[in-house]
Design a protein around this motif. Structure first.
Motif, PDB file in Angstrom:
ATOM      1  N   ALA A 161       0.838  -1.194   0.000  1.00 36.62           N
ATOM      2  CA  ALA A 161       0.000   0.000   0.000  1.00 36.62           C
ATOM      3  C   ALA A 161       0.867   1.234   0.000  1.00 36.62           C
ATOM      4  O   ALA A 161       2.034   1.212   0.398  1.00 36.62           O
ATOM      5  N   SER A 162       0.286   2.331  -0.453  1.00 35.92           N
ATOM      6  CA  SER A 162       0.960   3.620  -0.467  1.00 35.92           C
ATOM      7  C   SER A 162       0.544   4.411   0.760  1.00 35.92           C
ATOM      8  O   SER A 162      -0.598   4.321   1.224  1.00 35.92           O
ATOM      9  N   VAL A 163       1.490   5.177   1.276  1.00 34.33           N
ATOM     10  CA  VAL A 163       1.220   6.011   2.447  1.00 34.33           C
ATOM     11  C   VAL A 163       0.566   7.302   1.993  1.00 34.33           C
ATOM     12  O   VAL A 163       1.103   8.023   1.150  1.00 34.33           O
ATOM     13  N   GLY A 164      -0.605   7.572   2.558  1.00 40.48           N
ATOM     14  CA  GLY A 164      -1.321   8.785   2.226  1.00 40.48           C
ATOM     15  C   GLY A 164      -1.228   9.817   3.339  1.00 40.48           C
ATOM     16  O   GLY A 164      -0.362   9.743   4.223  1.00 40.48           O
ATOM     17  N   ASP A 165      -2.140  10.755   3.309  1.00 40.53           N
ATOM     18  CA  ASP A 165      -2.135  11.842   4.280  1.00 40.53           C
ATOM     19  C   ASP A 165      -2.421  11.305   5.673  1.00 40.53           C
ATOM     20  O   ASP A 165      -3.370  10.544   5.888  1.00 40.53           O
ATOM     21  N   GLY A 166      -1.586  11.692   6.652  1.00 40.02           N
ATOM     22  CA  GLY A 166      -1.798  11.304   8.033  1.00 40.02           C
ATOM     23  C   GLY A 166      -1.269   9.929   8.398  1.00 40.02           C
ATOM     24  O   GLY A 166      -1.586   9.421   9.471  1.00 40.02           O
ATOM     25  N   VAL A 167      -0.460   9.322   7.522  1.00 39.99           N
ATOM     26  CA  VAL A 167       0.073   7.979   7.759  1.00 39.99           C
ATOM     27  C   VAL A 167       1.561   7.966   7.457  1.00 39.99           C
ATOM     28  O   VAL A 167       2.027   8.645   6.536  1.00 39.99           O
ATOM     29  N   TYR A 168       2.313   7.188   8.236  1.00 42.37           N
ATOM     30  CA  TYR A 168       3.718   6.960   7.926  1.00 42.37           C
ATOM     31  C   TYR A 168       4.058   5.506   8.241  1.00 42.37           C
ATOM     32  O   TYR A 168       3.339   4.819   8.982  1.00 42.37           O
ATOM     33  N   ALA A 169       5.128   5.022   7.637  1.00 41.38           N
ATOM     34  CA  ALA A 169       5.571   3.647   7.836  1.00 41.38           C
ATOM     35  C   ALA A 169       6.902   3.648   8.568  1.00 41.38           C
ATOM     36  O   ALA A 169       7.810   4.409   8.233  1.00 41.38           O
ATOM     37  N   LYS A 170       7.014   2.793   9.590  1.00 40.85           N
ATOM     38  CA  LYS A 170       8.254   2.657  10.334  1.00 40.85           C
ATOM     39  C   LYS A 170       8.432   1.214  10.746  1.00 40.85           C
ATOM     40  O   LYS A 170       7.524   0.616  11.330  1.00 40.85           O
ATOM     41  N   ASP A 171       9.576   0.644  10.412  1.00 37.38           N
ATOM     42  CA  ASP A 171       9.889  -0.748  10.739  1.00 37.38           C
ATOM     43  C   ASP A 171       8.824  -1.687  10.206  1.00 37.38           C
ATOM     44  O   ASP A 171       8.456  -2.686  10.849  1.00 37.38           O
ATOM     45  N   GLY A 172       8.322  -1.382   9.017  1.00 37.43           N
ATOM     46  CA  GLY A 172       7.347  -2.247   8.384  1.00 37.43           C
ATOM     47  C   GLY A 172       5.940  -2.149   8.933  1.00 37.43           C
ATOM     48  O   GLY A 172       5.076  -2.956   8.589  1.00 37.43           O
ATOM     49  N   HIS A 209      -9.471   9.301  12.076  1.00 36.65           N
ATOM     50  CA  HIS A 209     -10.068   8.026  11.698  1.00 36.65           C
ATOM     51  C   HIS A 209      -9.354   7.451  10.490  1.00 36.65           C
ATOM     52  O   HIS A 209      -9.048   8.156   9.527  1.00 36.65           O
ATOM     53  N   PHE A 210      -9.092   6.140  10.546  1.00 32.91           N
ATOM     54  CA  PHE A 210      -8.366   5.445   9.480  1.00 32.91           C
ATOM     55  C   PHE A 210      -9.268   5.236   8.273  1.00 32.91           C
ATOM     56  O   PHE A 210     -10.436   4.858   8.400  1.00 32.91           O
ATOM     57  N   GLU A 211      -8.708   5.477   7.102  1.00 35.93           N
ATOM     58  CA  GLU A 211      -9.436   5.289   5.849  1.00 35.93           C
ATOM     59  C   GLU A 211      -8.518   4.642   4.827  1.00 35.93           C
ATOM     60  O   GLU A 211      -7.295   4.829   4.857  1.00 35.93           O
ATOM     61  N   SER A 212      -9.097   3.873   3.920  1.00 34.63           N
ATOM     62  CA  SER A 212      -8.352   3.303   2.800  1.00 34.63           C
ATOM     63  C   SER A 212      -9.300   3.138   1.631  1.00 34.63           C
ATOM     64  O   SER A 212     -10.524   3.097   1.801  1.00 34.63           O
ATOM     65  N   ASP A 213      -8.730   3.058   0.417  1.00 36.12           N
ATOM     66  CA  ASP A 213      -9.589   2.846  -0.739  1.00 36.12           C
ATOM     67  C   ASP A 213     -10.029   1.382  -0.779  1.00 36.12           C
ATOM     68  O   ASP A 213      -9.669   0.568   0.076  1.00 36.12           O
ATOM     69  N   GLY A 214     -10.805   1.030  -1.759  1.00 34.00           N
ATOM     70  CA  GLY A 214     -11.382  -0.315  -1.805  1.00 34.00           C
ATOM     71  C   GLY A 214     -10.372  -1.437  -1.811  1.00 34.00           C
ATOM     72  O   GLY A 214     -10.611  -2.501  -1.235  1.00 34.00           O
ATOM     73  N   ASN A 215      -9.226  -1.221  -2.420  1.00 33.44           N
ATOM     74  CA  ASN A 215      -8.210  -2.266  -2.505  1.00 33.44           C
ATOM     75  C   ASN A 215      -7.105  -2.101  -1.471  1.00 33.44           C
ATOM     76  O   ASN A 215      -6.089  -2.800  -1.533  1.00 33.44           O
ATOM     77  N   ALA A 216      -7.271  -1.201  -0.537  1.00 35.79           N
ATOM     78  CA  ALA A 216      -6.282  -0.939   0.506  1.00 35.79           C
ATOM     79  C   ALA A 216      -4.918  -0.613  -0.087  1.00 35.79           C
ATOM     80  O   ALA A 216      -3.885  -1.057   0.403  1.00 35.79           O
TER      81      ALA A 216
END
Length: 224
Positions: free
Chosen positions: A25-36, A45-52
């Motif tokens: 998945a791609s990191v969008g607004d308000g999200v970051y990835a750290k250590d996987g 509130h968490f949101e994602s598109d239909g395919n995450a």
């Protein structure tokens, strides 16, 4: 929309999101990835598109609350004069308001209402409203200093720019203050240290390291 958000958990900054670590998945607004691990970078509130494939956290601004008579407020003292003290109102009945979005330290000392969005609320604490006895002998500089955080109640709406406050109650008064540092005196003859003081009576607080006592109109601690 309000009902939908009420049934979905809100995430705090740094909390992991309910997404498998192997998700492509791609990191969008308000999200970051750290250590996987995908984490929220703000409250919302968490949101994602239909395919995450795109993850985001939608932040929400707190509601704008307005002080009313008998409201309990927490505020920061910004100015102390002989007959009144000016207070930037930060919290009203447990909810943050405009001033709470700004730093609460004395280094950002300014009058309420001077924010860019104009959302700050200003309170006026008059000499006769500091305590319920011996009102004429109250010395404001011995009760409050700029930067102090206090608990007070709104007694009237005052004028268009300010609310009249009162600390005439055992549970009302200064709840947080830092001690003066005599080695770093500024133009006012005192400078704040980094040490929070502790109340030792209703009118005195002490530095826990040096033992130096300073006058304040203290709020009775909740644990007493």
């Amino acid at each position: 929309m309000g009902t939908e958000h009420a049934t979905r958990p809100a995430f705090l900054p740094g909390q992991p999101l309910p997404v498998p670590s192997d998700t492509n998945a791609s990191v969008g607004d308000g999200v970051y990835a750290k250590d996987g691990v995908f984490r929220a970078s703000r409250m919302g509130h968490f949101e994602s598109d239909g395919n995450a494939t795109l993850l985001s956290v939608r932040g929400e601004r707190p509601p704008l609350v307005i002080p009313r008579p008998e409201s309990t407020i927490f505020g920061r003292v910004t100015r102390v004069m002989p007959r009144q003290a000016t207070v930037s109102i930060l919290v009203v009945d447990g909810l943050p308001c405009g001033g709470a979005l700004n730093a609460a330290g004395a280094s950002t000392n300014r009058a309420a209402g001077e924010g860019i969005d104009g959302a700050d609320f200003q309170g006026i604490l008059r000499q006769q409203d500091v305590r319920s006895t011996e009102k004429d002998s109250v010395v404001l500089s011995q009760c409050f200093r700029p930067g102090d955080i206090l608990r007070a109640v709104v007694i009237s709406l005052g004028d268009a720019r300010s609310y009249y406050l009162s600390t005439a109650g055992n549970h009302l008064g200064v709840v947080h203050a830092v001690s003066s540092d005599p080695d770093m005196c500024g133009s006012l003859g005192w400078a704040p240290s980094a040490r929070a003081m502790q109340p030792i009576s209703w009118k005195e607080m002490a530095d826990p390291v040096t033992g130096m006592v300073e006058p304040r109109k203290c709020a009775k601690p909740d644990w007493l």
